[in-house]
Structure formats: C-alpha cells, structure tokens
Design an enzyme around this catalytic site. Structure first.
Site, PDB file in Angstrom:
ATOM      1  N   CYS A 116       0.078   3.759   2.744  1.00 33.46           N
ATOM      2  CA  CYS A 116       0.539   3.208   4.026  1.00 33.46           C
ATOM      3  C   CYS A 116       2.020   3.502   4.224  1.00 33.46           C
ATOM      4  O   CYS A 116       2.448   3.876   5.323  1.00 33.46           O
ATOM      5  CB  CYS A 116       0.306   1.699   4.083  1.00 33.46           C
ATOM      6  N   CYS A 152       0.836  -1.212   0.000  1.00 34.87           N
ATOM      7  CA  CYS A 152       0.000   0.000   0.000  1.00 34.87           C
ATOM      8  C   CYS A 152       0.870   1.261   0.000  1.00 34.87           C
ATOM      9  O   CYS A 152       1.555   1.547   0.985  1.00 34.87           O
ATOM     10  CB  CYS A 152      -0.916  -0.050   1.223  1.00 34.87           C
TER      11      CYS A 152
END
Length: 122
Positions: free
Chosen positions: A33, A30
């Site tokens: 993230c 991600c």
C-alpha cells in the site's frame, strides 16, 4: 487533484455526485500500500476530472467489510455509480493509466443494458 480520504459518511455522496471515482483501500501497516500510494497520487494529478479517494481499512472497517475487502491494496473504480473494476494488488503507473483509459471508453448505456439483462436472467 488532491487525493481525498473517504469515510463511510462521505462514500455515498462522493459516488453519486461524481462521474468517475477511483478508491484505494489501504492500511498504514501494508508495505505494498505504501509503495502504491505515490503512484496513485501521481496518476491523480493527470486526471483532475476524476475523484481519487483512499479508504483506510483500519479506520473504516464497515466500508471495507461492505465491499468484502480481503486483501490490500484493493482498487475499485466506479463510473456513474456502477462498479467497473475491483481488483486486489498493486498496479504500476502505466497499468493504472490503461485501466482509466478503458473505463473512460466504456459505453455506459450498454453497460447498464448488460446489467439489466443479467438481472432478468437471474
């Protein structure tokens, strides 16, 4: 304070034994993230009395499923075992600091009374 890796096995103990716990649900693939991770780490250094934990949703699917994590990163904040904040998306450092300040200011007796009143109405 170092950010700890949270697992399904450590979850309950971490939540019950600490006043405030902030959890970052994330995954290695991600992009947002990975962008949020240094912010999370930096803010954790400013609040040594708070547990900052990360849950890798790839490795801890059961925990992610339990909290219905559908988008990452998702930030979840517990205070005295009550979920006070759960939101998907990345926060900036000032936004995260502001959320933490609001969590600290809450009157938890009032929060519990409000929860009890809502449960009686339901």
């Amino acid at each position: 304070m170092a950010v700890e890796e949270m697992t399904a096995q450590s979850f309950e103990e971490t939540i019950t034994e600490n006043g405030i716990v902030i959890i970052d649900f994330w995954a290695p693939w991600c992009g947002p993230c990975r962008t949020f991770s240094p912010i999370f780490d930096k803010v954790s250094d400013n609040h040594t009395d708070i547990v900052f934990a990360k849950v890798n949703t790839e490795e801890e699917e059961e925990l992610a499923r339990h909290f219905q994590i559908r988008s990452i990163p998702t930030l979840m904040i517990f205070r005295e075992q009550v979920i006070l904040f759960a939101e998907a998306g990345m926060l900036s450092e000032p936004q995260l600091e502001q959320v933490i300040a609001k969590v600290r200011e809450l009157d938890m007796d009032k929060v519990r009374a409000d929860i009890a009143a809502q449960e009686q109405q339901a």
